[in-house]
Motif scaffolding. Structure first.
Motif, PDB file in Angstrom:
ATOM      1  N   GLN A  47     -25.713 -14.086 -65.219  1.00 48.02           N
ATOM      2  CA  GLN A  47     -25.446 -13.278 -64.038  1.00 48.02           C
ATOM      3  C   GLN A  47     -23.939 -13.140 -63.787  1.00 48.02           C
ATOM      4  O   GLN A  47     -23.464 -12.060 -63.447  1.00 48.02           O
ATOM      5  CB  GLN A  47     -26.138 -13.885 -62.814  1.00 48.02           C
ATOM      6  CG  GLN A  47     -27.651 -13.748 -62.865  1.00 48.02           C
ATOM      7  CD  GLN A  47     -28.332 -14.487 -61.735  1.00 48.02           C
ATOM      8  OE1 GLN A  47     -27.886 -15.552 -61.308  1.00 48.02           O
ATOM      9  NE2 GLN A  47     -29.428 -13.932 -61.255  1.00 48.02           N
ATOM     10  N   GLN A  48     -23.190 -14.232 -63.980  1.00 47.29           N
ATOM     11  CA  GLN A  48     -21.738 -14.165 -63.817  1.00 47.29           C
ATOM     12  C   GLN A  48     -21.144 -13.159 -64.801  1.00 47.29           C
ATOM     13  O   GLN A  48     -20.251 -12.375 -64.448  1.00 47.29           O
ATOM     14  CB  GLN A  48     -21.107 -15.538 -64.028  1.00 47.29           C
ATOM     15  CG  GLN A  48     -21.403 -16.532 -62.936  1.00 47.29           C
ATOM     16  CD  GLN A  48     -20.862 -17.915 -63.253  1.00 47.29           C
ATOM     17  OE1 GLN A  48     -19.863 -18.063 -63.944  1.00 47.29           O
ATOM     18  NE2 GLN A  48     -21.527 -18.944 -62.759  1.00 47.29           N
ATOM     19  N   MET A  49     -21.634 -13.176 -66.043  1.00 51.73           N
ATOM     20  CA  MET A  49     -21.158 -12.243 -67.061  1.00 51.73           C
ATOM     21  C   MET A  49     -21.470 -10.804 -66.655  1.00 51.73           C
ATOM     22  O   MET A  49     -20.620  -9.922 -66.791  1.00 51.73           O
ATOM     23  CB  MET A  49     -21.813 -12.537 -68.412  1.00 51.73           C
ATOM     24  CG  MET A  49     -21.351 -13.806 -69.061  1.00 51.73           C
ATOM     25  SD  MET A  49     -22.165 -13.972 -70.662  1.00 51.73           S
ATOM     26  CE  MET A  49     -22.249 -15.735 -70.810  1.00 51.73           C
ATOM     27  N   LEU A  50     -22.685 -10.575 -66.173  1.00 52.52           N
ATOM     28  CA  LEU A  50     -23.087  -9.229 -65.768  1.00 52.52           C
ATOM     29  C   LEU A  50     -22.217  -8.717 -64.620  1.00 52.52           C
ATOM     30  O   LEU A  50     -21.801  -7.552 -64.616  1.00 52.52           O
ATOM     31  CB  LEU A  50     -24.571  -9.198 -65.388  1.00 52.52           C
ATOM     32  CG  LEU A  50     -25.539  -9.345 -66.558  1.00 52.52           C
ATOM     33  CD1 LEU A  50     -26.951  -9.648 -66.053  1.00 52.52           C
ATOM     34  CD2 LEU A  50     -25.533  -8.103 -67.435  1.00 52.52           C
ATOM     35  N   VAL A  51     -21.913  -9.583 -63.663  1.00 50.90           N
ATOM     36  CA  VAL A  51     -21.043  -9.200 -62.547  1.00 50.90           C
ATOM     37  C   VAL A  51     -19.653  -8.851 -63.084  1.00 50.90           C
ATOM     38  O   VAL A  51     -19.046  -7.859 -62.671  1.00 50.90           O
ATOM     39  CB  VAL A  51     -20.977 -10.325 -61.484  1.00 50.90           C
ATOM     40  CG1 VAL A  51     -19.843 -10.089 -60.489  1.00 50.90           C
ATOM     41  CG2 VAL A  51     -22.309 -10.433 -60.754  1.00 50.90           C
ATOM     42  N   THR A  52     -19.143  -9.646 -64.025  1.00 46.89           N
ATOM     43  CA  THR A  52     -17.840  -9.373 -64.634  1.00 46.89           C
ATOM     44  C   THR A  52     -17.837  -8.021 -65.340  1.00 46.89           C
ATOM     45  O   THR A  52     -16.836  -7.302 -65.333  1.00 46.89           O
ATOM     46  CB  THR A  52     -17.467 -10.499 -65.626  1.00 46.89           C
ATOM     47  OG1 THR A  52     -17.412 -11.735 -64.919  1.00 46.89           O
ATOM     48  CG2 THR A  52     -16.119 -10.245 -66.281  1.00 46.89           C
ATOM     49  N   MET A  53     -18.980  -7.662 -65.922  1.00 48.12           N
ATOM     50  CA  MET A  53     -19.106  -6.384 -66.620  1.00 48.12           C
ATOM     51  C   MET A  53     -19.226  -5.209 -65.643  1.00 48.12           C
ATOM     52  O   MET A  53     -19.172  -4.057 -66.058  1.00 48.12           O
ATOM     53  CB  MET A  53     -20.326  -6.411 -67.553  1.00 48.12           C
ATOM     54  CG  MET A  53     -20.183  -7.385 -68.704  1.00 48.12           C
ATOM     55  SD  MET A  53     -21.748  -7.640 -69.588  1.00 48.12           S
ATOM     56  CE  MET A  53     -21.740  -6.212 -70.679  1.00 48.12           C
ATOM     57  N   GLY A  54     -19.433  -5.511 -64.364  1.00 54.02           N
ATOM     58  CA  GLY A  54     -19.497  -4.462 -63.362  1.00 54.02           C
ATOM     59  C   GLY A  54     -20.839  -4.315 -62.674  1.00 54.02           C
ATOM     60  O   GLY A  54     -21.016  -3.433 -61.834  1.00 54.02           O
TER      61      GLY A  54
END
Length: 82
Positions: free
Chosen positions: A24-31
């Motif tokens: 989820q953190q990665m997805l948020v970083t991706m936008g």
């Protein structure tokens, strides 16, 4: 029996696994917009639900994430953040 139906790989709808939080953190970083809940009010709550599934489909082109895929994502994420 609550939300958590899966505690193992692949990460998928109903998964509650430590790596869901990182995913989820990665997805948020991706936008990705995962909502405004969870401790950081950014949708990162460690539960692989409908919103996480939709974001994974949009950004990763898949509804499930295998252990090998997660390992690859971690490497890319570390390089991105580093």
């Amino acid at each position: 029996s609550g939300f958590c139906k899966h505690q193992d790989y692949p990460l998928r709808m109903g998964s509650c696994h430590p790596d869901v939080n990182l995913l989820q953190q990665m997805l948020v970083t991706m936008g990705a917009d995962l909502g405004d809940y969870g401790p950081g009010k950014n949708g990162v709550d460690g539960k692989f639900g409908k919103v996480t599934e939709a974001a994974a489909l949009q950004y990763l082109k898949t509804k499930t994430v295998s252990q090998a895929e997660m390992a690859s994502l971690k490497l890319v994420y570390q390089q991105f953040k580093g």
